[in-house]
Motif scaffolding. Structure first.
Motif, PDB file in Angstrom:
ATOM      1  N   ASP A 107      -8.888  11.097  -3.891  1.00  0.00           N
ATOM      2  CA  ASP A 107      -7.928  10.214  -4.569  1.00  0.00           C
ATOM      3  C   ASP A 107      -7.646   8.946  -3.772  1.00  0.00           C
ATOM      4  OD1 ASP A 107      -7.670  11.989  -6.661  1.00  0.00           O
ATOM      5  OD2 ASP A 107      -6.004  13.065  -5.715  1.00  0.00           O
ATOM      6  N   ALA A 108      -8.300   8.754  -2.658  1.00  0.00           N
ATOM      7  CA  ALA A 108      -8.035   7.559  -1.854  1.00  0.00           C
ATOM      8  C   ALA A 108      -8.379   6.311  -2.656  1.00  0.00           C
ATOM      9  CB  ALA A 108      -8.854   7.603  -0.561  1.00  0.00           C
ATOM     10  N   ALA A 109      -7.445   5.344  -2.674  1.00  0.00           N
ATOM     11  CA  ALA A 109      -7.618   4.116  -3.463  1.00  0.00           C
ATOM     12  C   ALA A 109      -7.468   2.902  -2.570  1.00  0.00           C
ATOM     13  CB  ALA A 109      -6.600   4.058  -4.592  1.00  0.00           C
ATOM     14  N   LEU A 110      -8.372   1.918  -2.784  1.00  0.00           N
ATOM     15  CA  LEU A 110      -8.268   0.653  -2.071  1.00  0.00           C
ATOM     16  C   LEU A 110      -7.306  -0.235  -2.839  1.00  0.00           C
ATOM     17  CD1 LEU A 110      -9.204  -1.280   0.148  1.00  0.00           C
ATOM     18  CD2 LEU A 110     -11.093  -1.968  -1.356  1.00  0.00           C
ATOM     19  N   ALA A 149       0.810  -1.215   0.000  1.00  0.00           N
ATOM     20  CA  ALA A 149       0.000   0.000   0.000  1.00  0.00           C
ATOM     21  C   ALA A 149       0.841   1.260   0.000  1.00  0.00           C
ATOM     22  CB  ALA A 149      -0.925  -0.007   1.216  1.00  0.00           C
ATOM     23  N   ILE A 150       2.033   1.194   0.560  1.00  0.00           N
ATOM     24  CA  ILE A 150       2.849   2.400   0.717  1.00  0.00           C
ATOM     25  C   ILE A 150       3.695   2.665  -0.528  1.00  0.00           C
ATOM     26  CG2 ILE A 150       4.672   3.454   2.078  1.00  0.00           C
ATOM     27  CD1 ILE A 150       3.615   1.822   4.462  1.00  0.00           C
ATOM     28  N   SER A 151       4.474   1.671  -0.954  1.00  0.00           N
ATOM     29  CA  SER A 151       5.403   1.860  -2.081  1.00  0.00           C
ATOM     30  C   SER A 151       4.765   1.604  -3.429  1.00  0.00           C
ATOM     31  CB  SER A 151       6.608   0.929  -1.916  1.00  0.00           C
ATOM     32  OG  SER A 151       6.218  -0.430  -2.032  1.00  0.00           O
ATOM     33  N   GLY A 152       3.646   0.874  -3.445  1.00  0.00           N
ATOM     34  CA  GLY A 152       3.041   0.522  -4.717  1.00  0.00           C
ATOM     35  C   GLY A 152       3.709  -0.655  -5.393  1.00  0.00           C
ATOM     36  N   GLU A 211       6.888  12.089   0.775  1.00  0.00           N
ATOM     37  CA  GLU A 211       6.561  13.329   0.084  1.00  0.00           C
ATOM     38  C   GLU A 211       5.598  13.095  -1.072  1.00  0.00           C
ATOM     39  OE1 GLU A 211       9.668  15.101  -2.244  1.00  0.00           O
ATOM     40  OE2 GLU A 211      10.882  13.289  -2.040  1.00  0.00           O
ATOM     41  N   ASP A 212       5.427  11.820  -1.511  1.00  0.00           N
ATOM     42  CA  ASP A 212       4.541  11.525  -2.635  1.00  0.00           C
ATOM     43  C   ASP A 212       3.133  11.150  -2.212  1.00  0.00           C
ATOM     44  OD1 ASP A 212       6.595  11.901  -4.507  1.00  0.00           O
ATOM     45  OD2 ASP A 212       7.340   9.856  -4.166  1.00  0.00           O
ATOM     46  N   GLY A 213       2.948  10.697  -0.987  1.00  0.00           N
ATOM     47  CA  GLY A 213       1.613  10.283  -0.583  1.00  0.00           C
ATOM     48  C   GLY A 213       1.635   9.513   0.711  1.00  0.00           C
ATOM     49  N   VAL A 214       0.454   8.961   1.040  1.00  0.00           N
ATOM     50  CA  VAL A 214       0.272   8.260   2.309  1.00  0.00           C
ATOM     51  C   VAL A 214      -0.236   6.863   2.021  1.00  0.00           C
ATOM     52  CG1 VAL A 214      -0.985   8.197   4.496  1.00  0.00           C
ATOM     53  CG2 VAL A 214      -0.225  10.392   3.542  1.00  0.00           C
ATOM     54  N   SER A 217     -11.877  -9.673  11.662  1.00  0.00           N
ATOM     55  CA  SER A 217     -11.913  -8.292  11.179  1.00  0.00           C
ATOM     56  C   SER A 217     -11.497  -8.257   9.729  1.00  0.00           C
ATOM     57  CB  SER A 217     -10.983  -7.395  12.026  1.00  0.00           C
ATOM     58  OG  SER A 217      -9.654  -7.891  11.977  1.00  0.00           O
ATOM     59  N   VAL A 218     -11.662  -7.103   9.108  1.00  0.00           N
ATOM     60  CA  VAL A 218     -11.282  -6.896   7.699  1.00  0.00           C
ATOM     61  C   VAL A 218     -10.128  -5.909   7.656  1.00  0.00           C
ATOM     62  CG1 VAL A 218     -12.030  -6.117   5.439  1.00  0.00           C
ATOM     63  CG2 VAL A 218     -13.629  -7.328   6.925  1.00  0.00           C
ATOM     64  N   GLU A 219      -9.089  -6.294   6.961  1.00  0.00           N
ATOM     65  CA  GLU A 219      -7.909  -5.433   6.845  1.00  0.00           C
ATOM     66  C   GLU A 219      -7.882  -4.832   5.442  1.00  0.00           C
ATOM     67  OE1 GLU A 219      -3.850  -6.532   8.470  1.00  0.00           O
ATOM     68  OE2 GLU A 219      -3.472  -6.617   6.306  1.00  0.00           O
ATOM     69  N   LEU A 220      -7.799  -3.523   5.395  1.00  0.00           N
ATOM     70  CA  LEU A 220      -7.779  -2.805   4.119  1.00  0.00           C
ATOM     71  C   LEU A 220      -6.452  -2.075   3.957  1.00  0.00           C
ATOM     72  CD1 LEU A 220     -11.323  -1.117   4.211  1.00  0.00           C
ATOM     73  CD2 LEU A 220     -10.717  -3.371   3.295  1.00  0.00           C
ATOM     74  N   ALA A 221      -5.930  -2.095   2.740  1.00  0.00           N
ATOM     75  CA  ALA A 221      -4.749  -1.301   2.412  1.00  0.00           C
ATOM     76  C   ALA A 221      -5.197  -0.132   1.545  1.00  0.00           C
ATOM     77  CB  ALA A 221      -3.714  -2.138   1.685  1.00  0.00           C
ATOM     78  N   LEU A 222      -4.926   1.083   2.001  1.00  0.00           N
ATOM     79  CA  LEU A 222      -5.333   2.295   1.290  1.00  0.00           C
ATOM     80  C   LEU A 222      -4.107   3.064   0.830  1.00  0.00           C
ATOM     81  CD1 LEU A 222      -8.197   3.659   3.599  1.00  0.00           C
ATOM     82  CD2 LEU A 222      -8.387   2.112   1.645  1.00  0.00           C
ATOM     83  N   ARG A 223      -4.298   3.788  -0.265  1.00  0.00           N
ATOM     84  CA  ARG A 223      -3.246   4.661  -0.784  1.00  0.00           C
ATOM     85  C   ARG A 223      -3.884   6.010  -1.086  1.00  0.00           C
ATOM     86  NH1 ARG A 223       2.322   5.269  -1.074  1.00  0.00           N
ATOM     87  NH2 ARG A 223       2.740   6.828  -2.691  1.00  0.00           N
ATOM     88  N   VAL A 224      -3.277   7.078  -0.552  1.00  0.00           N
ATOM     89  CA  VAL A 224      -3.776   8.431  -0.793  1.00  0.00           C
ATOM     90  C   VAL A 224      -2.637   9.268  -1.364  1.00  0.00           C
ATOM     91  CG1 VAL A 224      -4.780  10.505   0.215  1.00  0.00           C
ATOM     92  CG2 VAL A 224      -5.428   8.250   1.103  1.00  0.00           C
ATOM     93  N   ASP A 225      -2.753   9.606  -2.632  1.00  0.00           N
ATOM     94  CA  ASP A 225      -1.749  10.454  -3.287  1.00  0.00           C
ATOM     95  C   ASP A 225      -2.283  11.884  -3.295  1.00  0.00           C
ATOM     96  OD1 ASP A 225       0.012   8.362  -3.767  1.00  0.00           O
ATOM     97  OD2 ASP A 225      -1.002   7.820  -5.627  1.00  0.00           O
TER      98      ASP A 225
END
Length: 778
Positions: free
Chosen positions: A694-697, A467-470, A666-669, A564-572
């Motif tokens: 822009d939040a992406a699952l 989720a972090i580095s892509g 610096e590129d996103g979360v 529980s449900v674990e989700l990986a999110l990416r916000v650029d």
């Protein structure tokens, strides 16, 4: 044929490039019969192989004599040339200039050049019987020595040289008796004769009889059958001929010979073309290239042929094949070839040497495929019959190219259909297998194994995105490319930073997505770079099928309590944490967010080296109102930052999620979020996107719980906002660690409250949380 005579013929062909050898030769070939065909002379009673060459200059004489001698040697015959007024050395020079290897021919005895004095060895004047007897003696030796026939060329001016006759002029009756005897000689034997008459030396009545007694006449560079020919016994008596009437006869013969020659060449060319067309209709493109130039050479006997194919990539005509001599054209010539192709018109171009007239070249378009360039000998012209043949050849070649392209297109279409049929069979088989799978791992292994084993594909793998580095990390793979995964860096966007040739072979790179859940990426490589959109569409459909199967198996196997449900999110997006990471020039791990009014507290962890830059970075970061160090370890430092704007962590918390981890660059979360089992994932994502569109699952998976209680109930117990803030801040500040990282006074100061107030709120919050834990009260 002996080896020596075979060498003579070979050398003769190699050297047959003189202008004198070309104009007459095709007509001559058609008129000279094979002595061994049925009927002896091959003319079926219409005449013998007996020619009269009527000329005015020495060049005209040898324009006929050279191809005659060449034909004799080419047919493995013995050739006798009897010269009178032309010196023997001159005859040999002319034959050599015409491309005949005279040294080899003389050495083997296949060619003899004799003077009339040497051959006839008589001073008693012209005697037809004695002359025929001399030729008969040579003929008898011809076959004894292994030759295939006798060819005799004689300069007839010697009959005028006798001083023993009553007059210096030739006796017409005596001369015609001789020519009649030659007719009978050639008719009964494998012999061909060429009688050479100087038009300026013989009177009109003699030339008239010469015309009548020869089945074939060569005049003005044209050879043809003589329609004035009559056997000597049928000569009309008392008819007088004038020079004008002889001129008219010769002109008529020359014109008719030219027309008959052109017709014969066309018929012969069409016959050859018919057979060549059969070859074209079964040839592929490369074979058509070869056949095209060969056909022009065979049909027309052209000395130079070029095939230029149109290259759509460069937009130009590329030289594909050549035959014979090269066509040496310059820039203007190249331009005119291109103009002829564009206009799709037959053009006759002249090549020039030093500005003078050059050899004509016919440029004939082959449809949109290119052009045929046909060169000629210097001084010749391209008549309508020849151009018709070239145009017909070009049309047949064009049809062959069109047919080959249609067949290739059909073959490729059939291959694609067969390929898709095999792919669909594989997809159906995979679908049958994965619906019975018991685990995600089994599904991934089955998909990769079956794809790699299928004919269209060579290598397949499934990866999971960070989720972090892509970056995508392989989970399963199959096929002869496992080592390739060690050398590439694949990203969520589908780009692989590795071998470009492998990228070219990649058929599909699709996410495994079902609803709001993403279970990784499927990548398939084909052995054939010619993959189509339908291939990629099938892989996309397969990706959806695999994602649905993974989602179903995880739902089946998920624990019924405490899961529980674990989700990986990416916000650029530009956030306060990304700005702080940029200013501090380091990755920032957000350890927790404590909501408070009017400002939140963010607890972050940075590298020890970066901590020295933290104060300055905080001052320069919009949205950060204060910063203090909470604790320092061996390699990292924990900081507490007061933020004045919303963060990704607060948006996640507001949407009902618990942050398991959150890292900002610096590129996103990138963040991993935990939701209770049964939570509405879609509603959660939509809530987060209200703050960050822009939040992406990136990924979703089920996570088993460790007990019946949902940890969230501890947070949701009956705490006031202030009690929850004090408890959360104390926990994040290390107040509960041993030894304490921060004292009660330090935590109270950070909350801007007194120590007694801090202690009161903390104890009340602890009591309520322990009651939930031990008594189950909420």
């Amino acid at each position: 044929m002996s080896r020596d005579r075979q060498y003579v013929t070979t050398r003769m062909v190699e050297r047959a490039n003189s202008p004198r050898a070309v104009d007459l030769a095709p007509d001559f070939d058609a008129l000279v019969a094979d002595p061994f065909e049925a009927g002896g002379n091959g003319h079926g009673g219409e005449g013998t192989d007996h020619f009269a060459s009527i000329y005015e200059t020495r060049d005209q004489k040898f324009e006929t004599a050279v191809p005659f001698v060449r034909k004799a040697l080419d047919r493995d015959g013995r050739c006798l040339y009897v010269a009178h007024e032309t010196p023997r050395e001159t005859v040999l020079d002319e034959l050599s200039a015409g491309g005949i290897d005279i040294d080899a021919a003389l050495e083997t005895g296949q060619l003899s050049v004799r003077t009339t004095g040497e051959f006839y060895a008589s001073t008693e004047g012209f005697d037809p019987d004695r002359t025929i007897a001399s030729i008969e003696a040579v003929y008898e030796r011809t076959f004894d020595e292994g030759y295939e026939g006798l060819w005799v060329a004689g300069e007839m001016s010697w009959v005028l040289a006798s001083r023993t006759r009553a007059t210096a002029d030739a006796d017409p009756d005596l001369l015609m008796n001789y020519e009649s005897a030659v007719n009978r000689f050639c008719d009964d034997r494998a012999a061909t004769a060429l009688c050479q008459y100087d038009r300026t030396r013989f009177p009109a009545e003699v030339l008239s009889d010469v015309i009548r007694t020869h089945p074939h006449v060569v005049v003005d560079g044209a050879a043809g059958k003589n329609f004035y020919y009559s056997p000597p016994e049928e000569f009309p008596e008392g008819e007088e001929e004038t020079t004008a009437s002889v001129d008219r006869k010769l002109a008529t013969l020359a014109e008719r010979a030219r027309r008959e020659g052109a017709l014969e060449r066309r018929q012969r060319g069409l016959s050859t073309l018919t057979e060549a067309t059969r070859r074209l209709m079964g040839a592929d493109t490369a074979e058509i290239d070869d056949c095209a130039v060969e056909i022009v050479r065979d049909v027309l006997g052209a000395p130079a042929v070029e095939l230029r194919r149109y290259d759509s990539a460069s937009g130009s005509l590329a030289l594909e094949r050549t035959a014979g001599e090269g066509i040496d054209g310059g820039g203007p010539y190249e331009d005119r070839v291109w103009e002829a192709f564009v206009a799709q018109d037959v053009s006759i171009l002249d090549r020039s040497d030093d500005g003078g007239p050059g050899d004509p070249v016919a440029v004939v378009p082959v449809g949109t495929h290119g052009v045929l360039c046909v060169g000629t000998e210097r001084g010749t012209t391209l008549d309508d019959a020849t151009l018709d043949l070239v145009t017909t050849i070009a049309a047949n070649v064009e049809a062959a190219y069109d047919r080959a392209e249609r067949e290739l297109t059909l073959e490729r279409t059939n291959d694609r259909l067969s390929r898709l049929e095999r792919i669909n069979d594989v997809v159906r088989e995979i679908g049958t297998r994965i619906v019975r799978a018991d685990s995600r791992e089994e599904i991934e292994r089955t998909v990769c194994d079956r794809l790699a084993a299928a004919g269209p594909y060579r290598f397949a793998w499934i990866g999971e995105a960070d989720a972090i580095s892509g970056a995508v990390t392989p989970r399963a793979s199959a096929g002869p490319g496992s080592g390739y995964l060690d050398d590439i860096d694949v990203r969520v966007d589908g780009e692989d930073r590795g071998d470009p040739s492998a990228r070219a072979l990649r058929t599909g790179h699709v996410p495994l997505t079902h609803g709001e859940s993403t279970y990784g990426v499927l990548t398939v490589y084909a052995g054939d770079p010619e993959v189509g959109d339908r291939d990629r569409e099938v892989i996309r459909e397969l990706g959806e099928m695999v994602a649905h199967a993974v989602d179903a198996v995880e739902a089946r196997t998920a624990p019924t309590t405490g899961d529980s449900v674990e989700l990986a999110l990416r916000v650029d997006a530009d956030t306060v944490t990304t700005r702080f990471a940029r200013e501090i020039d380091s990755e920032v791990e957000v350890d927790g967010i404590v909501p408070d009014e009017p400002r939140d507290r963010a607890f972050v962890v940075v590298d020890g080296d970066a901590s020295e830059r933290a104060p300055t970075a905080a001052d320069r970061t919009a949205g950060v109102d204060g910063l203090r160090q909470v604790a320092a370890g061996d390699s990292v430092v924990r900081l507490e930052a007061t933020v004045t704007e919303q963060t990704v962590a607060s948006a996640v918390a507001d949407a009902g999620g618990l942050i398991d981890s959150l890292t900002a660059t610096e590129d996103g979360v990138g963040t991993t979020v935990v939701l209770p089992s049964g939570a509405d994932v879609r509603a959660f994502i939509e809530r987060v996107r209200e703050s960050y569109p822009d939040a992406a699952l990136v990924a979703r998976r089920s996570r088993a719980g460790e007990g019946e209680s949902d940890p969230r109930t501890l947070v949701d117990c009956d705490l006031t906002d202030r009690q929850r803030t004090v408890l959360h801040t104390a926990y994040r500040s290390g107040f509960f660690q041993s030894p304490r990282l921060n004292t009660g006074r330090e935590v109270a100061d950070s909350l801007d409250i007194s120590q007694p107030t801090f202690t009161q709120h903390l104890r009340t919050a602890q009591r309520k949380a322990l009651a939930v834990l031990f008594d189950g009260d909420t």
